[in-house]
Motif scaffolding. Structure first.
Motif, PDB file in Angstrom:
ATOM      1  N   VAL A 233      -5.298   9.359  -9.307  1.00 48.50           N
ATOM      2  CA  VAL A 233      -6.036   9.802  -8.032  1.00 48.50           C
ATOM      3  C   VAL A 233      -7.038   8.782  -7.620  1.00 48.50           C
ATOM      4  O   VAL A 233      -6.807   8.537  -6.380  1.00 48.50           O
TER       5      VAL A 233
ATOM      6  N   ILE B 226      -5.134   6.185  -5.900  1.00 48.51           N
ATOM      7  CA  ILE B 226      -4.430   6.276  -4.604  1.00 48.51           C
ATOM      8  C   ILE B 226      -5.712   5.979  -3.615  1.00 48.51           C
ATOM      9  O   ILE B 226      -5.488   5.371  -2.542  1.00 48.51           O
ATOM     10  N   LYS B 227      -7.028   6.728  -4.016  1.00 47.95           N
ATOM     11  CA  LYS B 227      -8.187   6.159  -3.138  1.00 47.95           C
ATOM     12  C   LYS B 227      -8.440   4.670  -2.947  1.00 47.95           C
ATOM     13  O   LYS B 227      -8.466   4.383  -1.832  1.00 47.95           O
TER      14      LYS B 227
ATOM     15  N   PHE C  62       2.320   8.690  -6.851  1.00 47.14           N
ATOM     16  CA  PHE C  62       2.964  10.383  -6.518  1.00 47.14           C
ATOM     17  C   PHE C  62       4.018  10.655  -7.600  1.00 47.14           C
ATOM     18  O   PHE C  62       4.139  11.638  -8.244  1.00 47.14           O
TER      19      PHE C  62
ATOM     20  N   GLU D 192      -6.363  -1.217   1.526  1.00 53.45           N
ATOM     21  CA  GLU D 192      -5.646  -1.453   2.721  1.00 53.45           C
ATOM     22  C   GLU D 192      -6.783  -1.518   4.147  1.00 53.45           C
ATOM     23  O   GLU D 192      -6.295  -2.419   4.897  1.00 53.45           O
ATOM     24  N   ARG D 193      -7.631  -0.963   3.968  1.00 54.66           N
ATOM     25  CA  ARG D 193      -8.762  -1.077   5.242  1.00 54.66           C
ATOM     26  C   ARG D 193      -9.557  -2.194   5.057  1.00 54.66           C
ATOM     27  O   ARG D 193      -9.900  -2.772   6.101  1.00 54.66           O
TER      28      ARG D 193
ATOM     29  N   SER E 217       0.755  -1.186  -0.089  1.00 59.48           N
ATOM     30  CA  SER E 217       0.028   0.065  -0.034  1.00 59.48           C
ATOM     31  C   SER E 217       1.039   1.378  -0.141  1.00 59.48           C
ATOM     32  O   SER E 217       0.531   2.169  -0.618  1.00 59.48           O
TER      33      SER E 217
ATOM     34  N   ARG F   9      -6.672  11.321 -13.613  1.00 58.93           N
ATOM     35  CA  ARG F   9      -7.904  10.842 -12.849  1.00 58.93           C
ATOM     36  C   ARG F   9      -7.858   9.354 -12.294  1.00 58.93           C
ATOM     37  O   ARG F   9      -7.939   8.901 -11.339  1.00 58.93           O
TER      38      ARG F   9
ATOM     39  N   ASP G 185       1.302   4.119  -3.229  1.00 58.14           N
ATOM     40  CA  ASP G 185       1.057   5.644  -3.076  1.00 58.14           C
ATOM     41  C   ASP G 185       2.458   6.225  -3.631  1.00 58.14           C
ATOM     42  O   ASP G 185       2.119   7.253  -4.326  1.00 58.14           O
TER      43      ASP G 185
ATOM     44  N   ASP H  72      -8.496   1.890  -0.028  1.00 55.95           N
ATOM     45  CA  ASP H  72      -9.952   1.102   0.436  1.00 55.95           C
ATOM     46  C   ASP H  72      -9.329  -0.205   0.710  1.00 55.95           C
ATOM     47  O   ASP H  72      -9.852  -1.144   1.504  1.00 55.95           O
TER      48      ASP H  72
ATOM     49  N   ASN I 206     -17.012   1.931  -2.123  1.00 63.60           N
ATOM     50  CA  ASN I 206     -16.320   3.264  -2.519  1.00 63.60           C
ATOM     51  C   ASN I 206     -15.540   2.862  -3.781  1.00 63.60           C
ATOM     52  O   ASN I 206     -15.379   4.196  -4.505  1.00 63.60           O
TER      53      ASN I 206
ATOM     54  N   TYR J 273     -16.888   7.112 -11.397  1.00 62.28           N
ATOM     55  CA  TYR J 273     -16.343   8.480 -11.412  1.00 62.28           C
ATOM     56  C   TYR J 273     -15.321   8.553 -12.668  1.00 62.28           C
ATOM     57  O   TYR J 273     -15.295   9.473 -13.505  1.00 62.28           O
TER      58      TYR J 273
END
Lengths: 230, 230
Positions: free
Chosen positions: A81, A84-85, A64, A91-92, A56, A78, A60, A89, A199, A206
């Motif tokens: 980004v 990254i989001k 970057f 990782e969680r 994870s 897009r 990131d 998720d 998510n 999106y």
């Protein structure tokens, strides 16, 4: 330069796919630990978590670096980004699987419950949502992402059913309270895994359609049933 | 161009600060609804959630527009990526406050519990963490961010204490199970709010120092106490 960038993006997709596979393994194994009351499986989940956390951080950094060195066009930006989001998720999801594994370990110290409510079925559904959301991300498939978003209601329903059954058990058999409570919290962990999959799917819609589905989701929440979110 | 960009960044900071204030209002008011058993306060929380969701979508759009139109330098890009992640954490703090408000409403239907365990104190602590994490972000204050990360242990401890006390209540007074369970889930909501504040603080350390504190956090988790994460 262009071809390097394509290769870097492909590398990033591969790492995310691998992370998804780790997260799925962790969900499956944590619930297997619960069903089989097998502490070795708890350890396997916790060991995999360390790997997932490392990946994870790597994702990131990669995102970057690509953003700053390549100055990508809007579409690729897009994607980065969203990556990254989505990384956060996944990782969680791993965190939640660890939580399930540790609760499974607590349950091993207690007398087995006759009824695991719908935990294994709920786990299959939540795990399937994670798999499908990641596939949708990698294939930029908004239709499949929408299907994932719709599955979330089924998981919420199962969580509510588990809640009411376990509440009944706790009231009628006070000695079962600790075990039933652990099971109830596991059903919340699974619901949160499904939320993370949702998510991810919303991010996919999106990036593919440039349309924010969260807004619609909120309007539905306001108009319809208001349920606490865990 | 340069000055426009500075103004845009300042505008973004202001919106995030406003969102933080909304989230803090929601935490405070949801716990007030619990203590005062006042349904009007539940409504106030839910109404604010709609505003927060709108702002959250607006922040994502602003960040993305700035990224694509300005092609910012590394430092500003790092800030924008962090803003997107922090935006999502603030929005989820709002979700948790709504969840607390709805559980407070459920509790109004039940006989009052003599003991609200440490919920109000836990709420103050969690709310303070959100405030301080956002201040740290806006001032790029890594020291204050580290202090927020350290406060998380205190919230986890209060959650564990609440868990054990409520477990005892449920075992000894089966009639109190539904109320005690709602309270237990509220303590989990508060712990998750503290987790979101911690996420924000970790992002602050990352953008200020370029150092990933998550890695260290994980090593500590592996080396020390392994607690389920909610």
């Amino acid at each position: 330069m262009e071809r390097h960038f394509e290769r870097d993006l492909q590398g990033l997709r591969d790492v995310l796919l691998g992370m998804g596979a780790d997260a799925e393994f962790m969900i499956q194994t944590s619930v297997q630990a619960l069903v089989e009351r097998e502490d070795g499986l708890v350890e396997a989940v916790l060991a995999r978590e360390e790997k997932l956390d490392q990946l994870s951080i790597e994702v990131d950094d990669r995102c970057f670096t690509l953003m700053t060195t390549i100055q990508p066009m809007a579409t690729d930006l897009r994607f980065l980004v969203a990556a990254i989001k989505i990384n956060s998720d996944i990782e969680r999801v791993g965190d939640q699987a660890c939580s399930i594994a540790l609760r499974a370990r607590s349950l091993m110290q207690l007398a087995p419950l006759a009824d695991l409510v719908d935990i294994p079925r709920m786990a299959d559904l939540a795990q399937g949502m994670v798999t499908k959301a990641l596939e949708a991300f990698l294939r930029r498939d908004a239709l499949q992402a929408q299907a994932v978003i719709q599955s979330d209601d089924a998981v919420d329903l199962m969580r509510d059913q588990a809640f009411h059954r376990l509440l009944g058990t706790m009231r009628s058999e006070p000695a079962s309270v600790p075990a039933a409570l652990n099971l109830l919290l596991i059903s919340r962990n699974l619901e949160r895994i499904a939320d993370h999959a949702t998510n991810i799917a919303e991010d996919v819609v999106y990036i593919v359609k440039g349309e924010d589905v969260r807004e619609r989701g909120n309007k539905e929440r306001v108009a319809g049933l208001r349920k606490p979110r865990d």
